[in-house]
Design an enzyme around this catalytic site. Structure first.
Site, PDB file in Angstrom:
ATOM      1  CG  ASN A  65      -9.147  30.329 -15.701  1.00 48.55           C
ATOM      2  OD1 ASN A  65      -8.576  30.968 -14.831  1.00 48.55           O
ATOM      3  ND2 ASN A  65     -10.184  30.790 -16.360  1.00 48.55           N
ATOM      4  CE  LYS A  92      21.378  11.575  -2.380  1.00 49.80           C
ATOM      5  NZ  LYS A  92      20.353  12.547  -2.724  1.00 49.80           N
ATOM      6  CE  LYS A 115      17.847  11.048  -9.898  1.00 53.15           C
ATOM      7  NZ  LYS A 115      18.272  12.165  -9.062  1.00 53.15           N
ATOM      8  CD  GLU A 150      16.379  16.018  -6.705  1.00 54.35           C
ATOM      9  OE1 GLU A 150      15.992  16.238  -5.549  1.00 54.35           O
ATOM     10  OE2 GLU A 150      16.989  14.969  -7.032  1.00 54.35           O
ATOM     11  CG  HIS A 174      14.158  13.834 -10.005  1.00 51.11           C
ATOM     12  ND1 HIS A 174      13.427  14.745  -9.291  1.00 51.11           N
ATOM     13  CD2 HIS A 174      14.722  13.007  -9.089  1.00 51.11           C
ATOM     14  CE1 HIS A 174      13.560  14.486  -7.992  1.00 51.11           C
ATOM     15  NE2 HIS A 174      14.337  13.440  -7.843  1.00 51.11           N
ATOM     16  NE  ARG A 175       8.021  11.194  -7.332  1.00 52.18           N
ATOM     17  CZ  ARG A 175       7.107  10.521  -6.652  1.00 52.18           C
ATOM     18  NH1 ARG A 175       5.881  10.403  -7.129  1.00 52.18           N
ATOM     19  NH2 ARG A 175       7.389   9.957  -5.495  1.00 52.18           N
ATOM     20  CG  HIS A 227      12.664   9.561  -9.429  1.00 50.41           C
ATOM     21  ND1 HIS A 227      13.535   9.319  -8.407  1.00 50.41           N
ATOM     22  CD2 HIS A 227      13.424   9.769 -10.523  1.00 50.41           C
ATOM     23  CE1 HIS A 227      14.782   9.400  -8.868  1.00 50.41           C
ATOM     24  NE2 HIS A 227      14.734   9.677 -10.152  1.00 50.41           N
ATOM     25  CB  SER A 235      14.682   6.860  -5.779  1.00 50.49           C
ATOM     26  OG  SER A 235      15.709   7.671  -5.291  1.00 50.49           O
TER      27      SER A 235
END
Length: 459
Positions: free
Chosen positions: A113, A165, A191, A194, A284-285, A317, A369
């Site tokens: 808050n 990728k 991996k 994300e 993962h962040r 990460h 990474s």
């Protein structure tokens, strides 16, 4: 005495410079930027009040409880060197304010808050000291560093990963093929990105099946244990658990979760499931920079990292350090130690405001990474040491000969660095030389070095 209505200064009740902190208190360090004209004591006390028992006016129900037992206290304030009108306010919270084993409740109380408070221009939570009594109410990481090494049978070196990728648009079968090539070439893990969840071009179940096939094939051919971080993040907790259960049925070793977008409640449930069912959990962040990037408002990543260790995750990460400023390197290594070690001393030069004892809560492997390649390997090996995961996405898939040779190049570079270090060579000084020598007996590495040679590495 009777009830005295009215508005009174927070600092009369909540600023207590004589307070001796208890071992059971949760301690917080806030970077406070008060509005012009608001004294720092009042600002610090306001933070303590609004994040614990206080409200803007005196209420008669205060008389029904013991404020002295339950209130947060601002017990110390210091100006920030080199900043105008900015202070570090230290606040102590009694343990009873928090639900056991709930990171969600801890954050709702401490940062829920107070960040929109008018008397403050900006507020940042820099660090938390989690008392031993509270740590013990959390399961923490499903397995931790040692158990993970034993499961994978990999010792004495960092682990290697690669994000597949292009992250969006591949079909499940082509995705699985890329996974197989990387694992076959010598990586330990691949991996899911994300944001790969379950989209029209690749539904989660198809991806899980093809990735499991890739893992099994690569394991059979290399004799090493392999994994792919199957992203179980979903729109509902039930759907997330369904995906984790399916991963377990396939017999894969590890799943993945985006803990900030998915939320701490979902994350903790998943971590409990993973421990009960022998799954490792990669975290993962995604979204962290929204919270931690501003230097005078928000929450520092070291707090988010501590929270993850409590909620549960085996990898997280944690930035790369490489090519960044010297100061950032120290700060990053500070929270890397907070993730891995059992006991961390207070050290302001590394951004660690409090001594933290984790009382044998398992550790988390930091994942480096983002924008790294073979020339960075000596520095990464030196900076992060053995207990880390080094993740090369473009640095694997961008190899001119393809994915498998890209994986070979990374593995050869890593083994060369580990061997050189074990022989007593100085990776910081001789790094480029070590990589060049290894190129002589690995054409794959030589080709990788050629592609990325222009991207210089300054220590």
């Amino acid at each position: 005495v009777g009830f005295k209505a009215g508005v009174k200064d927070y600092k009369l009740t909540y600023y207590t410079p004589d307070y001796e902190t208890k071992d059971t208190d949760i301690l917080a360090a806030f970077r406070v930027t008060p509005q012009p004209g608001v004294p720092p004591e009042e600002a610090g006390a306001a933070v303590a009040a609004e994040s614990s028992t206080g409200t803007w006016t005196t209420v008669w129900t205060d008389g029904l409880t013991s404020l002295d037992r339950y209130k947060g206290r601002c017990y110390h304030i210091e100006p920030v060197v080199g900043e105008e009108n900015q202070y570090i306010a230290y606040v102590a919270y009694p343990l009873d304010l928090f639900e056991e084993g709930s990171v969600t409740n801890m954050f709702t109380s401490i940062v829920g808050n107070v960040f929109g408070f008018k008397a403050l221009r900006a507020l940042r939570l820099e660090d938390l000291r989690i008392p031993v009594a509270y740590v013990k109410t959390f399961q923490g990481p499903p397995h931790g560093i040692q158990v993970e090494r034993d499961k994978l049978n990999k010792y004495g070196r960092p682990l290697l990963g690669c994000t597949i990728k292009p992250k969006l648009g591949l079909s499940a079968k082509n995705y699985g093929r890329a996974v197989y090539e990387c694992l076959r070439g010598g990586l330990d893990f691949t991996k899911d990105d994300e944001n790969v969840n379950s989209q029209p071009f690749m539904r989660w179940r198809d991806r899980f099946l093809f990735c499991a096939e890739a893992i099994n094939k690569a394991q059979a051919e290399t004799g090493e244990i392999k994994g792919h971080y199957l992203n179980a993040t979903a729109g509902t907790c039930e759907e997330m658990m369904k995906r984790a259960v399916f991963a377990r049925e396939l017999g894969v070793p590890i799943v993945m979760h985006d803990y900030l977008t998915g939320g701490f409640t979902a994350n903790t449930s998943l971590a409990h499931y993973c421990r009960d069912n022998g799954l490792l959990l990669h975290i993962h962040r995604a979204m962290h920079a929204v919270i931690d990037r501003q230097k005078n408002h928000g929450i520092h990543f070291r707090v988010l990292a501590k929270a993850l260790r409590m909620s549960g995750g085996d990898h997280i990460h944690a930035g790369t350090v490489v090519g960044k400023l010297e100061g950032e390197r120290e700060i990053t290594l500070g929270f890397v130690d907070l993730l891995r070690d059992d006991f961390i001393e207070k050290d302001r030069s590394r951004g660690i405001y409090f001594t933290q004892d984790w009382v044998s809560l398992p550790g988390v492997l930091p994942v480096a990474s983002g924008g790294i390649h073979v020339w960075h390997m000596p520095a990464l090996t030196e900076i992060f040491g053995d207990d880390s995961v080094l993740q090369f996405g473009g640095g694997t898939l961008g190899h001119p000969w393809g994915n498998a040779p890209g994986a070979v190049a990374n593995r050869v570079a890593l083994e060369a660095c580990v061997q050189a270090r074990n022989e007593g060579r100085d990776l910081a000084r001789e790094g480029n030389e070590i990589i060049r020598e290894a190129c002589k007996w690995s054409p794959e590495l030589a080709a990788a070095c050629e592609v990325w040679k222009a991207i210089k590495f300054e220590f």
